[in-house]
Design a protein around this motif. Structure first.
Motif, PDB file in Angstrom:
ATOM      1  N   GLU A 286       0.821  -1.222   0.000  1.00 44.08           N
ATOM      2  CA  GLU A 286       0.000   0.000   0.000  1.00 44.08           C
ATOM      3  C   GLU A 286       0.851   1.267   0.000  1.00 44.08           C
ATOM      4  OE1 GLU A 286      -3.200   0.453   2.655  1.00 44.08           O
ATOM      5  OE2 GLU A 286      -3.885  -1.589   2.365  1.00 44.08           O
TER       6      GLU A 286
ATOM      7  N   PRO B  37       2.544   4.516  -1.117  1.00 41.03           N
ATOM      8  CA  PRO B  37       2.053   5.409  -2.171  1.00 41.03           C
ATOM      9  C   PRO B  37       2.908   5.277  -3.429  1.00 41.03           C
ATOM     10  CG  PRO B  37       3.096   6.651  -0.396  1.00 41.03           C
ATOM     11  CD  PRO B  37       2.971   5.239   0.073  1.00 41.03           C
ATOM     12  N   PRO B  38       2.292   5.561  -4.601  1.00 40.63           N
ATOM     13  CA  PRO B  38       3.024   5.403  -5.851  1.00 40.63           C
ATOM     14  C   PRO B  38       4.323   6.215  -5.830  1.00 40.63           C
ATOM     15  CG  PRO B  38       0.805   6.330  -6.206  1.00 40.63           C
ATOM     16  CD  PRO B  38       0.965   6.102  -4.755  1.00 40.63           C
TER      17      PRO B  38
ATOM     18  N   ASP C 169      11.357   4.913   3.064  1.00 43.17           N
ATOM     19  CA  ASP C 169      10.755   4.722   4.381  1.00 43.17           C
ATOM     20  C   ASP C 169       9.655   3.675   4.386  1.00 43.17           C
ATOM     21  OD1 ASP C 169      12.224   6.627   5.728  1.00 43.17           O
ATOM     22  OD2 ASP C 169      10.967   8.242   4.925  1.00 43.17           O
TER      23      ASP C 169
ATOM     24  N   SER D 287       7.551   0.551   4.866  1.00 42.35           N
ATOM     25  CA  SER D 287       7.732  -0.510   5.856  1.00 42.35           C
ATOM     26  C   SER D 287       7.570  -1.888   5.228  1.00 42.35           C
ATOM     27  CB  SER D 287       6.739  -0.326   6.999  1.00 42.35           C
ATOM     28  OG  SER D 287       5.472  -0.064   6.487  1.00 42.35           O
TER      29      SER D 287
ATOM     30  N   VAL E 172       5.911  -5.588   5.499  1.00 48.36           N
ATOM     31  CA  VAL E 172       4.730  -6.211   6.121  1.00 48.36           C
ATOM     32  C   VAL E 172       4.577  -7.642   5.628  1.00 48.36           C
ATOM     33  CG1 VAL E 172       3.551  -3.964   6.240  1.00 48.36           C
ATOM     34  CG2 VAL E 172       3.108  -5.466   4.313  1.00 48.36           C
TER      35      VAL E 172
ATOM     36  N   ALA F 122     -10.510  -2.899  12.348  1.00 44.86           N
ATOM     37  CA  ALA F 122      -9.343  -3.788  12.419  1.00 44.86           C
ATOM     38  C   ALA F 122      -8.322  -3.393  11.362  1.00 44.86           C
ATOM     39  CB  ALA F 122      -9.777  -5.233  12.225  1.00 44.86           C
TER      40      ALA F 122
ATOM     41  N   GLN G 272      -4.605  -2.124  11.955  1.00 42.42           N
ATOM     42  CA  GLN G 272      -3.492  -2.821  11.310  1.00 42.42           C
ATOM     43  C   GLN G 272      -2.632  -1.829  10.525  1.00 42.42           C
ATOM     44  OE1 GLN G 272      -4.707  -5.696   8.435  1.00 42.42           O
ATOM     45  NE2 GLN G 272      -2.623  -6.470   8.135  1.00 42.42           N
TER      46      GLN G 272
ATOM     47  N   GLU H 218      -0.296  -0.233  12.793  1.00 38.31           N
ATOM     48  CA  GLU H 218       0.788  -1.164  13.148  1.00 38.31           C
ATOM     49  C   GLU H 218       1.808  -1.268  12.016  1.00 38.31           C
ATOM     50  OE1 GLU H 218      -0.701  -5.038  14.181  1.00 38.31           O
ATOM     51  OE2 GLU H 218       1.238  -5.964  13.745  1.00 38.31           O
ATOM     52  N   GLU H 219       1.304  -1.362  10.783  1.00 40.79           N
ATOM     53  CA  GLU H 219       2.222  -1.649   9.681  1.00 40.79           C
ATOM     54  C   GLU H 219       2.865  -0.411   9.081  1.00 40.79           C
ATOM     55  OE1 GLU H 219      -0.101  -4.093   7.054  1.00 40.79           O
ATOM     56  OE2 GLU H 219       0.380  -5.897   8.218  1.00 40.79           O
ATOM     57  N   ARG H 220       2.118   0.689   9.022  1.00 38.63           N
ATOM     58  CA  ARG H 220       2.696   1.857   8.353  1.00 38.63           C
ATOM     59  C   ARG H 220       2.495   3.151   9.113  1.00 38.63           C
ATOM     60  NH1 ARG H 220      -1.591  -0.344   5.684  1.00 38.63           N
ATOM     61  NH2 ARG H 220      -0.228  -1.867   4.752  1.00 38.63           N
TER      62      ARG H 220
ATOM     63  N   ARG I  15      -6.065   3.471   5.127  1.00 35.91           N
ATOM     64  CA  ARG I  15      -5.730   2.434   4.159  1.00 35.91           C
ATOM     65  C   ARG I  15      -5.826   2.999   2.745  1.00 35.91           C
ATOM     66  NH1 ARG I  15      -5.466  -2.815   6.303  1.00 35.91           N
ATOM     67  NH2 ARG I  15      -4.567  -3.267   4.275  1.00 35.91           N
ATOM     68  N   GLY I  16      -4.913   2.582   1.924  1.00 37.52           N
ATOM     69  CA  GLY I  16      -4.983   2.978   0.519  1.00 37.52           C
ATOM     70  C   GLY I  16      -4.610   4.427   0.256  1.00 37.52           C
ATOM     71  N   ALA I  17      -3.963   5.080   1.238  1.00 37.94           N
ATOM     72  CA  ALA I  17      -3.613   6.487   1.047  1.00 37.94           C
ATOM     73  C   ALA I  17      -2.606   6.614  -0.095  1.00 37.94           C
ATOM     74  CB  ALA I  17      -3.031   7.054   2.327  1.00 37.94           C
ATOM     75  N   GLN I  18      -2.809   7.631  -0.914  1.00 39.19           N
ATOM     76  CA  GLN I  18      -1.930   7.829  -2.062  1.00 39.19           C
ATOM     77  C   GLN I  18      -0.788   8.788  -1.730  1.00 39.19           C
ATOM     78  OE1 GLN I  18      -2.515   6.348  -5.419  1.00 39.19           O
ATOM     79  NE2 GLN I  18      -3.449   5.077  -3.847  1.00 39.19           N
ATOM     80  N   ALA I  19      -0.851   9.371  -0.537  1.00 36.08           N
ATOM     81  CA  ALA I  19       0.122  10.408  -0.202  1.00 36.08           C
ATOM     82  C   ALA I  19       1.211   9.869   0.720  1.00 36.08           C
ATOM     83  CB  ALA I  19      -0.596  11.560   0.492  1.00 36.08           C
TER      84      ALA I  19
ATOM     85  N   ARG J  11       8.364  12.562   7.937  1.00 35.86           N
ATOM     86  CA  ARG J  11       8.367  11.095   8.034  1.00 35.86           C
ATOM     87  C   ARG J  11       8.611  10.608   9.454  1.00 35.86           C
ATOM     88  NH1 ARG J  11      12.329  10.921   3.486  1.00 35.86           N
ATOM     89  NH2 ARG J  11      11.720  13.103   3.459  1.00 35.86           N
TER      90      ARG J  11
END
Ligand code: SF4
Ligand code: SF4
Lengths: 255, 652
Positions: A14, A16-17, A30, A32, A34, B373, B377, B380-382, B387-391, B450
């Protein structure tokens, strides 16, 4: 039943592009790492089979320390043991990978069921499981969505157009798992996550396998994006849109 | 005539028999209290110091019933009834002092003005109050009030006790031709009626004597029923108020993940003593339910029902797990908006109980609604829930003259953007407007870029305390490295974390919401806004208002931006949630949606613009207001920037 479940951690699909770049090699910045999505499905199935057969399963990953994310998740979900074949992350030659996994499987004492995710979410080749089955001379069922323990064996269901198909196997088998309502990975319990962070991960020496394929080039696709808002009332928007589309067909999108 | 007095136990020569029912009453009462005590005693102890704020709250909420009287009619009726019964209780003690201990207290002016006049007034006030209650409950029939048998018996019995009290007194005055009878003005009036009816004295004596026993036994039965009914709130409400968190329980308790026997609450013993006392303090008034957005939008949660279900569980199945009493959907329906806690007249703390039980469901059972959930998640992961953020964390600031902090640099003002500001396209615009405002003020501004990661608030509210604590520790570490003079944030959830909840993780920073910072800058003249003229209504975000107590600053900013600020039906501490809290921002909601209910109120004000100060409210209200056919929804920073930008250009 003894179960080996192969897992893989990948760069966040996921991201970003443009966040992951390929200037001759993969640069993750950066982004991550998974657990790969299909490995989540594989773990869920491994867990279901081990619960139904009152056994346990071992999770195996291949790569550097970044793979521990996947192994910790497996431990949190209930893997009895986790092992990592210690190789540098990089281009993967599927046959070489399958050979290394085969040798690790032997080192770990073999299993009755070998479970893979349908394909690694980064390179998307989806062939390692089949190659692995060939090396072990075992039957292979791909894209499994449901498994039930039936006596000494397994009843495996996969989707076919307009229905499903079930196969029955007593004896060792290799399967790859895909997403489906029954393979949605459950949430690990936090107590187990905390315990998992303290459990050891065995590091296995990789087997010496010759190179079958080498990486010649890796590069980023050039994507150009142009967008503009069409405004005005509905009729004028429609007129502008059709003019744009006509121009696009003529020029192929260039100016 | 001698010294004014009356004969105690007049016309009841066999009154000594009353000690028998009295003894039974004492035993029944003590057993009832013990039964409940048994439950409270299993709770976890909580720190009580400092006592000062607790006592102040006790005086205000129990003594003056400041929350009860927010509903004037039933509120003042309740206050009157409470005062009346305290007075009548004192009056009864005085009688006992005279009768049982022979103290000469029932005579003279005190007898006339207190024991006679004041108590008559108290009794009358009590009757009026009870009549109001009965009319409201049975004639007006509000849905938040129950209409079961006990709901009727309690006020009705009290009414009978008061009425028979007056009858007894009036019969005595009538039969004894009491020379001081007129001081008991209500009874005296009644006795005049008997005279008009020519009631014979022997009959009056018989009626008096039978009624005396009836009155006594009814009163004793009533007292005995107290620890077995909702009437117990008479005793427990003040205790619940005294034990309530002086800060309004806005901060969740830091869970000891290493040493807790269980993560979260699933047995009564996992609750604090306060939590357990709350269950017995509930008056079943239904105010929490009326305020609850989850209930209003038809979700399977009523904060009142939750407390009553837990109460029943505590008394009937105290050793069974709470999963048997409260469903997962009920817990996850809560937006943690705190409206229930703000409304509750006896300071019952619903949200800590709900989150406590969520913690168990999430961390020990792996239960969490989809959507939520996935958001957790994502954290936790990013490091963010979108979810699905393009930025990326810095996409929003492209083209603006603002930099990421680099190690070794000092930092004057740190803009904590928040995940929404970074990843949600709509909130990105707010982040840009705010940055431009801060730069126009000449602020030495940096962002973490970041290095910023989710505060963990959505995870904590969802019950995932483990992930939350990891996020908190990491962020506090980063912020300590940066050591900013101050932190400005545009997200009330981040504000609540950075300013309050992170204190449990060693944080001690000056943190302000952008509304507060902008208001201060307007006051000191650091920024000037051109005159505007739009009609604006302001939606109070729960985490800015009820959690952080910031109500005035955003309104002041809007006024400074030339706005004509109009209020919605629910505003300030009584504001109504937009529906995003508690993780709902990331979930699919059924119909009717909470944001639609809130948007209706906003649209009803006739405002051109709905303003808010939270990116999650912004997104919820944008959807809601659009669906309700209203106008624009903007953040206060955007509204102010619209008015400030021309000034900046003019100054060149
Ligand atoms: S916090 Fe809000 S949503 Fe939750 S129970 Fe209370 S009023 Fe309802
Ligand atoms: S919890 Fe408080 S507001 Fe709700 S019914 Fe009980 S006393 Fe009333």
């Amino acid at each position: 039943m003894r179960i080996l479940c192969f897992v893989k951690a990948i760069l966040d699909p996921e991201a970003p592009p443009g966040a992951i770049r390929f200037p001759g090699k993969v640069e993750s910045g950066d982004v991550s790492t998974v657990l790969g999505p299909f490995e989540g499905n594989a773990l869920e199935l491994a867990l279901q089979i081990s619960e139904a057969s009152a056994g346990s399963f071992t999770a195996v990953a291949m790569g550097d320390g970044a793979q521990d994310v996947a192994l910790r998740k497996a431990l949190a979900l209930g893997a009895g043991r986790a092992a990592r074949i210690d190789v540098a992350t990089g281009f993967v030659d599927p046959l070489g990978a399958a050979r290394r996994l085969e040798s690790a499987a032997k080192e770990l004492g073999g299993a009755d069921v070998y479970i893979f995710g349908r394909q690694a979410g980064d390179w998307d080749m989806g062939v390692t499981a089949g190659l692995f089955a060939g090396l072990l001379d075992l039957p292979f069922v791909p894209l499994v969505q449901q498994a039930e323990v039936a006596g000494e064996g397994l009843r495996l269901r996969r989707e076919i157009p307009g229905g499903y198909e079930e196969s029955l196997r007593t004896g060792p088998i290799v399967l790859s798992v895909t997403n489906g309502p029954r393979t949605l990975m459950r949430l690990p319990k936090v107590k187990d996550v905390m315990l998992a962070n303290r459990k050891p991960i065995d590091v296995l020496k990789p087997a010496e396998v010759g190179e079958n394929l080498t990486l010649a080039e890796i590069a980023q696709a050039q994507v150009t994006r142009q967008s503009r808002m069409i405004t005005g009332d509905a009729a004028s928007q429609a007129a502008q849109l059709s003019a744009e589309l006509r121009r696009f067909l003529v020029t192929g999108g260039g100016n | 005539m001698g010294i004014p007095h009356r004969v105690v136990y007049w016309n009841v020569p066999d009154h000594a028999w009353m000690y028998l029912p009295f003894a039974i009453l004492c035993i029944v009462f003590a057993y009832g209290v013990w039964r409940r005590w048994r439950v409270w005693a299993t709770g976890r102890r909580m720190p009580l110091r400092p006592w000062g704020p607790r006592l102040r709250r006790l005086l205000s909420h129990a003594g003056l019933q400041s929350r009860v009287v927010r509903r004037p009619l039933q509120g003042y009726a309740h206050l009157a009834l409470a005062v009346a019964f305290v007075l009548l209780f004192i009056g009864t003690v005085v009688v006992a002092l005279k009768a049982d201990f022979g103290l000469p207290v029932m005579q003279g002016a005190f007898y006339l003005w207190f024991e006679s006049a004041t108590l008559d007034a108290a009794g009358l006030a009590g009757i009026i109050a009870l009549a109001i209650f009965l009319v409201r409950r049975y004639a007006l029939r509000p849905s938040a009030l129950g209409r079961e048998l006990p709901d009727f018996l309690v006020p009705f019995t009290l009414l009978i006790i008061l009425i028979t009290g007056f009858l007894l007194q009036s019969l005595r005055i009538y039969a004894t031709h009491d020379p001081w009878g007129a001081y008991s003005f209500v009874s005296y009036g009644l006795s005049a009626l008997y005279a008009a009816w020519h009631l014979s004295t022997p009959l009056a004596l018989i009626i008096h004597r039978s009624l005396w026993w009836f009155h006594l036994l009814l009163a004793f039965s009533f007292l005995g029923a107290i620890p077995y009914s909702k009437l117990f709130h008479l005793f427990m409400a003040p205790v619940a108020i005294l034990l309530s968190d002086p800060d309004g329980a806005t901060k969740l308790e830091k869970l000891d993940l290493e040493h807790s026997e269980r993560l979260g609450a699933n047995m009564l013993t996992d609750f604090t003593v306060k939590d357990l006392i709350d269950l017995d303090a509930c008056t079943e008034c239904g105010r929490c339910e009326e305020a609850c957005p989850a209930f209003a939008s038809g979700k399977p949660l009523s904060p009142k029902r939750l407390i009553l279900d837990l109460r029943e569980h505590a008394h009937e199945r105290p050793l069974e797990p709470l999963t048997a009493a409260i469903e997962d959907e009920t817990l996850f329906a809560c937006t943690t908006c705190r409206a229930c806690m703000e409304a509750c007249p006896v300071d019952i703390e619903h949200v800590p109980k709900i989150v406590g039980m969520r913690r168990f469901r999430v961390m020990e059972e792996g239960e969490m609604p989809t959507g939520l959930a996935e958001a957790v998640q994502g954290i936790e992961e990013r490091g963010h829930p979108f979810r699905g953020a393009q930025a990326s964390r810095t996409t929003w600031m492209e083209g603006l003259p603002i930099r990421e902090w680099q190690p070794g640099e000092t930092c004057e003002t740190l803009l904590w953007v928040g995940c929404a500001g970074a990843f949600d396209p709509r909130a990105q615009k707010v982040a840009r407007a705010l940055t431009q405002l801060l730069l126009a003020m000449g602020e030495d501004l940096k962002v973490l870029g970041r290095r910023e990661s989710c505060t963990g608030d959505p995870a904590r509210r969802a019950g995932q305390e483990y992930l939350y604590q990891m996020q908190a520790e990491e962020n506090v570490k980063t912020l300590k490295d940066v050591a900013p003079r101050r932190i400005v944030t545009m997200c009330p959830h981040c504000l609540h974390q950075l300013r309050d909840e992170y204190r449990d993780f060693g944080a001690d920073f000056e943190v302000v919401h952008h509304s507060e910072y902008l208001q201060a800058a307007l006051v000191t003249g650091r920024i000037r806004a051109a005159a505007g003229g739009r009609r604006i209504t302001y939606h109070d975000p729960c985490y800015l208002g009820r959690y952080e107590g910031v109500f005035a600053a955003p309104r002041e900013v809007l006024k400074a931006a030339g706005g004509d600020v109009v209020e919605m039906a629910h505003h300030g501490p009584d504001s109504f949630c937009c529906g995003a809290g508690g993780g709902w921002a990331f979930r699919e909601e059924g119909v009717p949606r909470v944001n639609r209910l809130r948007a209706k109120e906003a649209v009803a004000t006739g405002a051109e613009v709905v303003a808010t100060g939270c990116p999650f409210c912004l997104s919820m209200m944008t959807d809601g207001v659009k669906a309700e056919g209203g106008g624009e929804v903007e953040d206060i920073a955007e509204i102010l920037w619209t008015q400030v930008a021309p000034e900046v250009t003019a100054q060149g």
